[in-house]
Design a protein around this motif. Structure first.
Motif, short mmCIF file in Angstrom:
data_model
loop_
_atom_site.label_atom_id
_atom_site.label_comp_id
_atom_site.label_asym_id
_atom_site.label_seq_id
_atom_site.Cartn_x
_atom_site.Cartn_y
_atom_site.Cartn_z
N MET A 1 0.85 -1.19 0.00
CA MET A 1 0.00 0.00 0.00
C MET A 1 0.88 1.23 0.00
SD MET A 1 -2.84 1.23 2.79
CE MET A 1 -1.65 1.21 4.11
N ILE A 2 0.63 2.16 -0.89
CA ILE A 2 1.41 3.39 -0.99
C ILE A 2 0.54 4.56 -0.58
CG2 ILE A 2 2.75 4.90 -2.49
CD1 ILE A 2 4.04 2.24 -2.14
N LEU A 3 0.99 5.30 0.42
CA LEU A 3 0.32 6.51 0.85
C LEU A 3 1.19 7.68 0.50
CD1 LEU A 3 -0.82 5.40 4.42
CD2 LEU A 3 -2.12 5.29 2.30
N ARG A 4 0.61 8.81 0.13
CA ARG A 4 1.39 9.98 -0.20
C ARG A 4 0.92 11.16 0.61
NH1 ARG A 4 1.08 14.07 -4.53
NH2 ARG A 4 3.04 15.19 -4.42
N PHE A 5 1.86 11.82 1.28
CA PHE A 5 1.58 13.01 2.05
C PHE A 5 2.44 14.12 1.51
CE2 PHE A 5 0.77 9.39 4.65
CZ PHE A 5 -0.34 9.71 5.41
N SER A 6 1.96 15.35 1.54
CA SER A 6 2.76 16.48 1.08
C SER A 6 2.60 17.63 2.04
CB SER A 6 2.33 16.94 -0.32
OG SER A 6 2.64 15.96 -1.26
N TRP A 7 3.73 18.30 2.33
CA TRP A 7 3.71 19.55 3.08
C TRP A 7 4.52 20.56 2.29
CZ3 TRP A 7 4.66 14.94 5.68
CH2 TRP A 7 3.65 14.55 6.59
N LEU A 8 4.02 21.76 2.16
CA LEU A 8 4.77 22.81 1.50
C LEU A 8 5.68 23.47 2.51
CD1 LEU A 8 2.01 24.43 -0.70
CD2 LEU A 8 3.88 22.96 -1.44
N ILE A 9 6.92 23.75 2.09
CA ILE A 9 7.90 24.34 2.98
C ILE A 9 8.10 25.79 2.61
CG2 ILE A 9 10.25 24.12 3.85
CD1 ILE A 9 8.40 21.75 4.40
N GLY A 10 8.24 26.64 3.60
CA GLY A 10 8.46 28.06 3.32
C GLY A 10 7.16 28.79 3.10
N GLY A 11 7.17 29.82 2.29
CA GLY A 11 5.94 30.56 2.08
C GLY A 11 6.16 31.78 1.21
N ALA A 12 5.09 32.35 0.77
CA ALA A 12 5.16 33.56 -0.04
C ALA A 12 4.37 34.66 0.62
CB ALA A 12 4.62 33.30 -1.45
N LEU A 13 4.57 35.85 0.16
CA LEU A 13 4.02 37.06 0.76
C LEU A 13 2.64 37.39 0.22
CD1 LEU A 13 4.46 39.77 2.32
CD2 LEU A 13 5.46 40.63 0.22
N PRO A 253 12.35 18.81 0.54
CA PRO A 253 13.57 19.35 1.17
C PRO A 253 13.31 19.67 2.64
CG PRO A 253 12.49 21.07 -0.11
CD PRO A 253 11.70 19.80 -0.35
N LEU A 254 12.83 18.70 3.38
CA LEU A 254 12.36 18.92 4.75
C LEU A 254 13.47 19.30 5.70
CD1 LEU A 254 9.54 18.59 6.17
CD2 LEU A 254 10.38 16.39 6.99
N LEU A 255 14.69 18.85 5.40
CA LEU A 255 15.80 19.07 6.34
C LEU A 255 16.53 20.39 6.10
CD1 LEU A 255 17.36 15.48 6.33
CD2 LEU A 255 15.52 16.39 7.78
N LEU A 266 6.97 20.41 12.07
CA LEU A 266 5.66 19.78 12.13
C LEU A 266 5.60 18.59 11.17
CD1 LEU A 266 2.80 19.84 13.29
CD2 LEU A 266 2.16 21.43 11.47
N GLY A 267 6.20 18.74 9.98
CA GLY A 267 6.25 17.63 9.04
C GLY A 267 7.01 16.45 9.60
N HIS A 273 5.43 10.07 13.96
CA HIS A 273 4.19 9.39 14.39
C HIS A 273 3.83 8.26 13.43
CE1 HIS A 273 3.02 11.61 17.90
NE2 HIS A 273 3.01 12.79 17.27
N LEU A 274 3.98 8.53 12.14
CA LEU A 274 3.68 7.51 11.14
C LEU A 274 4.64 6.33 11.27
CD1 LEU A 274 1.88 6.89 8.64
CD2 LEU A 274 3.63 8.00 7.23
N LEU A 275 5.91 6.64 11.54
CA LEU A 275 6.91 5.59 11.69
C LEU A 275 6.66 4.75 12.95
CD1 LEU A 275 9.65 4.68 10.35
CD2 LEU A 275 10.79 6.09 12.06
N SER A 276 6.16 5.39 14.00
CA SER A 276 5.99 4.72 15.29
C SER A 276 4.64 4.03 15.43
CB SER A 276 6.13 5.75 16.42
OG SER A 276 7.38 6.41 16.34
N ALA A 277 3.73 4.25 14.49
CA ALA A 277 2.39 3.66 14.59
C ALA A 277 2.48 2.14 14.55
CB ALA A 277 1.50 4.17 13.46
#
Length: 283
Positions: A1-13, A253-255, A266-267, A273-277
């Protein structure tokens, strides 16, 4: 099973400008201290109870010299609640011509208990012979996160009987981040582990596709997160879970700004949490 999560990093004005018969003065946020803002439609994220350097570009100013001031307001829907007024950011800024002027200022963002939107309203005050001239520059919007987010992440990564952290791979960003937080971890070296102990959490910072394939071949039964870019995949978080273990690949580029960007932290919290479930129960 493949799950995909996305978080945007940074931000714009999000920029608000006044209008008048001549070109209005304006301000643009071009970077946060230690970070360049990517061009994504999201508010810049900062920690509350922290002072942050802002790189500004100010244009269209009619005065030759002025002082920069700020009001802080908390935004909720269509309402804005004043938090602080007339904060002195910098005095005697020279505007010798019509070209944009780059200014670095620092603002301490207020402490928050939960995520909040904050508006920084900027204005210039010029000293004229007989009066003070005020030019409104605009509003900068930020998303402010509780400073406690870092402690939440630190607590998650502390050694536990079933969750001792092992860092491996050639990258150094995770090692530096955990060392800075005084979180103990076992350094697994730059190579790929031969086996993965189910009672450990493995975080790998890889640089080649060959390393990823090695881990994929050996990771059965383990709990493994791989920070491994892949130009063929959309940036995101990919989870392959079985009854024996879980392999998570992070192509975001989370790191890059982990110590400074609350969304990155937060990501990582969500990934841990996903790893420890617990594994899914067999039917």
């Amino acid at each position: 099973m493949i799950l995909r999560f996305s978080w945007l990093i940074g931000g714009a004005l999000l920029l608000w400008q006044t209008s008048s018969a001549h070109a209005a003065a304006s301000v643009q946020l071009v970077g946060l201290e230690g970070r360049v803002l990517p061009a994504v439609v999201e508010l810049p994220a900062v920690f509350g109870n922290h002072e942050k350097g802002l790189d500004l570009e100010i244009s269209g100013v009619t005065a030759q010299s002025a002082s920069l001031r700020a009001d802080l307001l908390q935004v909720a829907g269509g309402l804005a609640m004043p938090l602080a007024k007339d904060i002195h950011l910098q005095d005697g800024i020279a505007f010798p011509n019509t070209s944009p002027q780059h200014v670095r200022v620092s603002i301490k963002f207020p402490d928050v208990k939960q995520r909040a939107e904050l508006l920084v309203r900027l204005s210039l005050i010029a000293d004229l012979p007989n009066a003070k001239q005020v030019e409104q520059l605009g509003d900068l919007h930020f998303e402010v996160f509780p400073a406690s987010l870092t402690k939440e992440l630190t607590d998650l990564l502390q050694p536990k009987p079933d969750a001792h952290v092992i860092i491996f791979g050639s990258g150094q960003k995770l090692r530096l981040f955990l060392t800075g937080l005084h979180v103990p971890f076992e350094d697994g070296g730059s190579d790929t582990p031969d086996r993965f102990d189910p009672s450990r959490l493995y975080l790998g910072e890889l640089s080649t596709e060959e390393q990823f394939q090695q881990v994929q071949d050996r990771s059965a039964g383990g709990r493994v997160v791989l920070f491994s870019p892949d130009q063929s995949l959309p940036a995101g978080v990919y989870s392959d879970r079985s009854s024996a273990g879980v392999l998570i690949r992070v192509t975001l580029p989370l790191l890059d700004n982990l110590s400074d960007d609350p969304r990155s932290q937060l990501g990582l919290i969500k990934i841990i949490h996903l790893l420890s479930a617990p594994p899914p129960s067999a039917n």
